[in-house]
Write a protein that holds these residues in place. Structure first.
Motif, mmCIF file in Angstrom:
data_model
loop_
_atom_site.group_PDB
_atom_site.id
_atom_site.type_symbol
_atom_site.label_atom_id
_atom_site.label_comp_id
_atom_site.label_asym_id
_atom_site.label_seq_id
_atom_site.Cartn_x
_atom_site.Cartn_y
_atom_site.Cartn_z
ATOM 1 N N LEU A 1 -13.151 88.360 78.726
ATOM 2 C CA LEU A 1 -13.627 88.070 77.371
ATOM 3 C C LEU A 1 -13.528 89.353 76.559
ATOM 4 O O LEU A 1 -14.099 90.379 76.938
ATOM 5 N N ASP A 2 -12.792 89.295 75.458
ATOM 6 C CA ASP A 2 -12.678 90.438 74.552
ATOM 7 C C ASP A 2 -13.474 90.130 73.291
ATOM 8 O O ASP A 2 -13.133 89.215 72.532
ATOM 9 N N ILE A 3 -14.536 90.878 73.071
ATOM 10 C CA ILE A 3 -15.460 90.643 71.963
ATOM 11 C C ILE A 3 -15.068 91.534 70.786
ATOM 12 O O ILE A 3 -14.942 92.743 70.924
ATOM 13 N N GLY A 4 -14.865 90.900 69.618
ATOM 14 C CA GLY A 4 -14.338 91.630 68.476
ATOM 15 C C GLY A 4 -12.847 91.854 68.654
ATOM 16 O O GLY A 4 -12.350 92.972 68.508
ATOM 17 N N SER A 5 -12.137 90.784 68.967
ATOM 18 C CA SER A 5 -10.740 90.885 69.420
ATOM 19 C C SER A 5 -9.763 91.272 68.325
ATOM 20 O O SER A 5 -8.622 91.644 68.616
ATOM 21 N N GLY A 6 -10.156 91.188 67.056
ATOM 22 C CA GLY A 6 -9.290 91.657 65.981
ATOM 23 C C GLY A 6 -7.923 91.008 66.008
ATOM 24 O O GLY A 6 -7.786 89.788 66.110
ATOM 25 N N SER A 7 -6.886 91.829 65.939
ATOM 26 C CA SER A 7 -5.521 91.311 65.923
ATOM 27 C C SER A 7 -5.006 90.956 67.308
ATOM 28 O O SER A 7 -3.849 90.553 67.454
ATOM 29 N N GLY A 8 -5.840 91.119 68.336
ATOM 30 C CA GLY A 8 -5.496 90.640 69.667
ATOM 31 C C GLY A 8 -4.743 91.595 70.565
ATOM 32 O O GLY A 8 -4.320 91.214 71.660
ATOM 33 N N ASP A 9 -4.604 92.850 70.157
ATOM 34 C CA ASP A 9 -3.814 93.795 70.951
ATOM 35 C C ASP A 9 -4.373 93.959 72.369
ATOM 36 O O ASP A 9 -3.625 93.906 73.352
ATOM 37 N N LEU A 10 -5.680 94.190 72.479
ATOM 38 C CA LEU A 10 -6.274 94.389 73.795
ATOM 39 C C LEU A 10 -6.266 93.088 74.599
ATOM 40 O O LEU A 10 -5.994 93.099 75.809
ATOM 41 N N ALA A 11 -6.550 91.965 73.968
ATOM 42 C CA ALA A 11 -6.538 90.680 74.682
ATOM 43 C C ALA A 11 -5.175 90.421 75.303
ATOM 44 O O ALA A 11 -5.072 89.924 76.436
ATOM 45 N N ARG A 12 -4.110 90.763 74.591
ATOM 46 C CA ARG A 12 -2.773 90.555 75.144
ATOM 47 C C ARG A 12 -2.509 91.479 76.326
ATOM 48 O O ARG A 12 -1.830 91.098 77.288
ATOM 49 N N LEU A 13 -3.047 92.691 76.287
ATOM 50 C CA LEU A 13 -2.920 93.582 77.441
ATOM 51 C C LEU A 13 -3.702 93.036 78.637
ATOM 52 O O LEU A 13 -3.217 93.071 79.781
ATOM 53 N N LEU A 14 -4.898 92.531 78.387
ATOM 54 C CA LEU A 14 -5.704 91.964 79.476
ATOM 55 C C LEU A 14 -5.001 90.774 80.113
ATOM 56 O O LEU A 14 -5.150 90.517 81.316
ATOM 57 N N ALA A 15 -4.222 90.041 79.323
ATOM 58 C CA ALA A 15 -3.513 88.865 79.848
ATOM 59 C C ALA A 15 -2.480 89.236 80.892
ATOM 60 O O ALA A 15 -2.037 88.377 81.665
ATOM 61 N N ALA B 1 2.944 82.005 72.981
ATOM 62 C CA ALA B 1 2.295 80.824 73.557
ATOM 63 C C ALA B 1 2.254 80.875 75.073
ATOM 64 O O ALA B 1 1.446 80.184 75.699
ATOM 65 N N THR B 2 3.107 81.679 75.679
ATOM 66 C CA THR B 2 3.154 81.763 77.142
ATOM 67 C C THR B 2 2.002 82.572 77.725
ATOM 68 O O THR B 2 1.750 82.489 78.934
ATOM 69 N N LEU B 3 1.318 83.353 76.895
ATOM 70 C CA LEU B 3 0.211 84.162 77.402
ATOM 71 C C LEU B 3 -1.059 83.324 77.527
ATOM 72 O O LEU B 3 -1.349 82.500 76.657
ATOM 73 N N PRO B 4 -1.859 83.551 78.578
ATOM 74 C CA PRO B 4 -3.095 82.777 78.779
ATOM 75 C C PRO B 4 -4.252 83.310 77.940
ATOM 76 O O PRO B 4 -5.295 83.713 78.460
ATOM 77 N N VAL B 5 -4.066 83.308 76.608
ATOM 78 C CA VAL B 5 -5.059 83.877 75.694
ATOM 79 C C VAL B 5 -5.427 82.846 74.641
ATOM 80 O O VAL B 5 -4.545 82.192 74.072
ATOM 81 N N THR B 6 -6.725 82.714 74.374
ATOM 82 C CA THR B 6 -7.192 81.883 73.261
ATOM 83 C C THR B 6 -8.090 82.735 72.374
ATOM 84 O O THR B 6 -8.849 83.582 72.860
ATOM 85 N N PHE B 7 -7.988 82.501 71.064
ATOM 86 C CA PHE B 7 -8.795 83.237 70.093
ATOM 87 C C PHE B 7 -9.690 82.258 69.347
ATOM 88 O O PHE B 7 -9.240 81.196 68.909
#
Length: 218
Positions: free
Chosen positions: A43-57, A82-88
């Motif tokens: 869980l990325d809190i304050g994910s903004g533009s998603g840079d860190l979430a995509r790295l975590l994926a 769409a292939t990354l397991p990330v939802t915002f």
């Protein structure tokens, strides 16, 4: 504490606006070094533009990113394959942290927007046993050490901006377009409240006006 004259500060502001770079992204690789190589849920809190979430994926089977700003959240969705397991999701991190248990929770430059103790308590409740919480936060400068780090960061910030932009004027990264605010709590206050909620947490002052917090739930 005034370190530089208003004229010098204005000149630095113009220079930094011409050669911008993301201080938060500077710590993303450090965050990854605090985490296991693989984990089920993040869980990325304050994910903004998603840079860190995509790295975590790249390490997690499932990543959830939440942010209170619908504009930057929409941009994060656009930037994420769409292939990354990330939802915002647009959500208030102080009250609407998604239900469930997470093996990793990250929070970068967001905690100072939230009620501190309430937010840490909620993060703790969502962290799975053995899970890792990593925070990169902002604190209000108060002590001589704070001001010395700030002084050192000023030329380092300008030099880093010049190098990252290869000496060419550049627009701000998308990650820097989200709303911001100044920190209210000092580092000492943050340490004191953290010790009550997350015993054993590791906190460190860092360069570029940041501190870090790492806690592993028993």
């Amino acid at each position: 504490m005034k370190i530089l004259s208003p004229r010098v500060l204005r000149a630095l502001e113009r220079f930094n606006a011409t050669y911008p770079w993301d201080h938060n992204a500077h710590y993303h690789r450090w965050i990854l070094r605090q985490l296991p190589r693989r984990f089920p849920r993040a869980l990325d809190i304050g994910s903004g533009s998603g840079d860190l979430a995509r790295l975590l994926a790249g390490r997690a089977a499932d990543v959830s990113g939440i942010d209170a700003d619908p504009v930057i959240t929409a941009r994060a969705r656009q930037l994420t394959p769409a292939t990354l397991p990330v939802t915002f999701t647009v959500a208030d991190a102080a009250a609407d942290v998604p239900d469930g248990s997470y093996d990793v929770i990250t929070c970068v430059a967001t905690l100072h927007h939230l009620p501190f103790a309430q937010a840490l308590t909620r993060f703790r409740s969502r962290l799975a046993p053995g899970g890792t919480l990593v925070i990169v936060g902002l604190a209000r400068a108060d002590t001589p050490v704070d001001h010395l780090l700030g002084l050192v960061a000023i030329p380092a910030n300008a030099a880093t901006g010049w190098l990252k932009n290869k000496g060419r004027p550049s627009p701000r990264p998308v990650s820097m377009t989200a709303p911001t605010r100044s920190a209210d709590m000092t580092f000492a206050e943050i340490v004191r409240e953290t010790e009550e909620i997350l015993p054993g947490a590791r906190l460190r002052r860092r360069l570029f006006w940041r501190y870090t917090l790492v806690w592993r739930r028993p």
